[in-house]
Enzyme design. Structure first.
Site, PDB file in Angstrom:
ATOM      1  N   HIS A 264      14.910  30.518   1.232  1.00  0.00           N
ATOM      2  CA  HIS A 264      14.903  29.145   1.753  1.00  0.00           C
ATOM      3  C   HIS A 264      14.811  28.130   0.608  1.00  0.00           C
ATOM      4  CE1 HIS A 264      13.719  26.134   4.922  1.00  0.00           C
ATOM      5  NE2 HIS A 264      13.152  25.557   3.874  1.00  0.00           N
ATOM      6  N   GLU A 265      13.816  28.296  -0.262  1.00  0.00           N
ATOM      7  CA  GLU A 265      13.607  27.310  -1.342  1.00  0.00           C
ATOM      8  C   GLU A 265      14.750  27.330  -2.350  1.00  0.00           C
ATOM      9  OE1 GLU A 265      11.591  25.045  -0.876  1.00  0.00           O
ATOM     10  OE2 GLU A 265      10.295  25.952   0.634  1.00  0.00           O
TER      11      GLU A 265
ATOM     12  N   HIS B  59      17.514  25.120  -1.086  1.00  0.00           N
ATOM     13  CA  HIS B  59      17.286  23.712  -1.476  1.00  0.00           C
ATOM     14  C   HIS B  59      17.657  23.502  -2.958  1.00  0.00           C
ATOM     15  CE1 HIS B  59      15.361  22.265   2.111  1.00  0.00           C
ATOM     16  NE2 HIS B  59      14.325  23.080   2.036  1.00  0.00           N
TER      17      HIS B  59
ATOM     18  N   HIS C 179      21.349  23.500  -3.629  1.00  0.00           N
ATOM     19  CA  HIS C 179      21.930  22.264  -3.076  1.00  0.00           C
ATOM     20  C   HIS C 179      21.755  21.133  -4.100  1.00  0.00           C
ATOM     21  CE1 HIS C 179      22.213  19.448   0.717  1.00  0.00           C
ATOM     22  NE2 HIS C 179      23.165  19.233  -0.152  1.00  0.00           N
TER      23      HIS C 179
END
Length: 598
Positions: A387-388, A391, A394
């Protein structure tokens, strides 16, 4: 004795390399001084933003100051998060916060001054080749102009700002400081403290009586405060209506969506499409009832474990390896950047004494992103890593492909890249578990519950907010009875006939702090749906879908969020992405039903 290590004993290869931001404290101090000096130059532009050359020079200085300030702030706070008890970095963090306030105040005249120009002059700036770098900024300013008031009115609204915080502040005090819950007996009959934090642990108990007692204790406690909390929520809605009318928006909902330029249809489509698919949620509740082997499924059974805890011991190195393998569909470019992130000091891995809890991805333009973890050797931590890093990648793609002010993406887009990584990891894990029914069932329930909590539950919250604002805009009073009835009826609708909708749940609206940040929760549901839609396209289409997705990552905030997603193949103004997410949810339920019938 604590087995948590001290910061100085953490191996270097498990720490992030903050030296990539500032090589030394001296370098930080120099940059701090640079910002102080630059702030002195800003006043030269007061009253001068009337021609393209001045606007360009002023924006350029604003970018420089903002970027330096961001770097100073991020570094100081990440150092502080390494060990929050360390006084040197506590002080540095405070110093960076004060600087941010100074910077915001010094630069605050720019937008109002440009907005005082005529529309014709603004159009001239938007189309001026000399200002092409700032075209999106100027277009945004012009769009906001319709809702900016006269200088005197703006000054008055600014003064109301502190009062407008009151509902949230008062609610926070009641909820966090004054609310005291009774003690509850655990599985062994030992009386335990019931708190906001321990409530979920009680609900996850495999003992139905423990769950029921905690549930009743929480809502009875809220029930005793229902008049006060209804008054704070009603005051918050009244405040929203005041701002919407003062700024000439048709409704509070439209005011809330205006900042991200999100059409109203996105909100109503989400609710309507979820209504269409409520039979799936009801089917999942029916399955939950079977798996729990209960005659009646109650609201306090929603977090009860459906399968025996499946222990997966996953070391950090194994987690990295599995995340890399699972993201294989995203292609070599993505994987190479991800490997760099793993190997080049982006990540602060394990817990140490005084380290900030939780996990996040952060950073400053011009340097690679950073990720803070408190990694445990379990499945949840592996999903957190995926998940991190979603980010982080991105931000990496946005920052390396765009100018500073276009690289910042909105909250509406923020959860898409992180959730997509989780979806691909889940797909990979389910394939691996093909011949292990216990592991497969554990993963399926883990994923199905994400749909329940992130899509259905947040949409129900979003619908509740929409109803109470519309009622108040029509002049209805939001009494505790009215709020409880609206909330109870929504639960009946969302959970279906296989669920006993316990009377106590009507008070749940009183314990949701998000209702004081109005019309925000829908972004969880849209982000999750967009990510699920992307993952479906990537797994089914391959390369063309990957190219579109990488295009999305590289777009940052260079256009409106809805346009960025649309170009990448996910049109959130249509029901399609939510329907695609629901197809995935349906398949999960079918797989679970199949395993259950064996």
């Amino acid at each position: 004795m604590s087995d948590v290590v001290k910061r100085q004993d953490v191996p270097k290869d498990q720490q992030w390399k903050l030296e990539d931001l500032f090589a030394s404290q001296q370098a930080w101090d120099q940059e701090y001084q640079t910002v102080k000096d630059q702030l002195g130059k800003v006043s030269a532009y007061h009253g001068k933003l009337t021609d393209a050359a001045s606007v360009k020079a002023c924006f350029s200085l604003e970018d420089e100051i903002s970027l330096h300030t961001e770097r100073l702030y991020v570094y100081a706070n990440m150092r502080h998060h390494e060990d929050t008890a360390e006084p040197t970095y506590q002080a540095l963090s405070e110093k960076s916060k004060k600087l941010s306030v100074d910077v915001n105040e010094t630069l605050s005249f720019i937008t109002p001054e440009i907005l005082s120009l005529s529309d014709a002059q603004l159009d001239q700036f938007i189309n001026d080749p000399e200002l092409s770098k700032y075209k999106f900024t100027l277009t945004e300013m012009k769009r906001e102009k319709a809702h900016v008031l006269s200088k005197a009115e703006e000054a008055l609204l600014a003064q109301v700002g502190n009062i407008s915080q009151a509902p949230n502040t008062i609610y926070g005090m009641i909820n966090n400081a004054d609310m005291k819950f009774p003690k509850v007996k655990d599985e062994k009959g030992v009386e335990r403290e019931l708190t906001h934090g321990s409530y979920i642990t009680f609900l996850e108990s495999d003992n139905a009586e423990v769950r029921r007692n905690a549930f009743k204790a929480v809502y009875e406690t809220y029930g005793k405060q229902k008049n006060t909390i209804a008054a704070t929520l009603s005051a918050n809605v009244t405040k929203n209506i005041f701002y919407a009318r003062a700024r000439k928006y048709p409704s509070v909902l439209e005011m809330s969506l205006y900042g991200d330029n999100i059409p109203k249809e996105v909100y109503s489509n989400l609710i309507d499409t979820i209504h269409e698919h409520l039979p799936l949620m009801h089917r999942y509740m029916n399955l939950r009832k079977k798996l729990l082997k209960v005659d009646e499924l109650h609201m306090y059974d929603l977090f009860a474990p459906l399968v025996d805890e499946f222990k997966m011991d996953i070391t950090y190195d194994e987690a990295k390896k599995m995340v890399l393998e699972s993201l294989h569909p995203l292609g070599d470019d993505y994987l190479n950047n991800l490997k760099n992130g793993f190997d080049d000091g982006w990540i602060d891995v394990h817990e140490n004494e005084g380290k900030r809890s939780g996990a996040y991805s952060w950073g400053a333009y011009g340097t690679h992103p950073y990720v803070l973890l408190n990694h445990k050797e379990n499945l949840n931590s592996m999903f957190t890593l995926a998940h991190e890093m979603g980010h982080a990648l991105h931000s990496f793609y946005s920052d390396t492909n765009l100018e500073y002010r276009d690289a910042q993406y909105t909250i509406f887009l923020a959860e898409v890249a992180s959730t997509l990584n989780e979806a691909l990891l889940m797909n990979y894990m389910l394939k691996k578990a093909e011949n292990d029914p216990k592991m497969k069932m554990y993963l399926l329930t883990y994923y199905a519950d994400q749909f329940r909590t992130t899509v259905f539950r947040q949409t129900m919250f979003a619908e509740f907010e929409k109803i109470i604002h519309e009622r108040a805009e029509q002049g209805d009073a939001l009494t505790p009875q009215e709020l409880s009835k609206i909330y109870y009826d929504l639960n009946v609708q969302y959970y279906g006939k296989d669920m006993v909708i316990d009377k106590e749940i009507e008070m749940e609206w009183a314990r949701i702090p998000h209702f004081y940040t109005s019309f925000y929760v829908y972004k969880y549901a849209t982000g999750f749906s967009a990510a699920t839609s992307f993952s479906k396209q990537i797994l089914e289409e391959g390369a063309p879908a990957v190219d579109r997705y990488l295009g999305f990552l590289k777009s940052g905030g260079s256009d409106y969020s809805i346009n960025i997603l649309k170009k990448a193949g996910v049109d959130m103004s249509s029901p399609q992405p939510i329907r695609e997410a629901m197809d995935v949810f349906k398949k999960l339920i079918e797989d679970m039903e199949q395993l259950t019938s064996k």
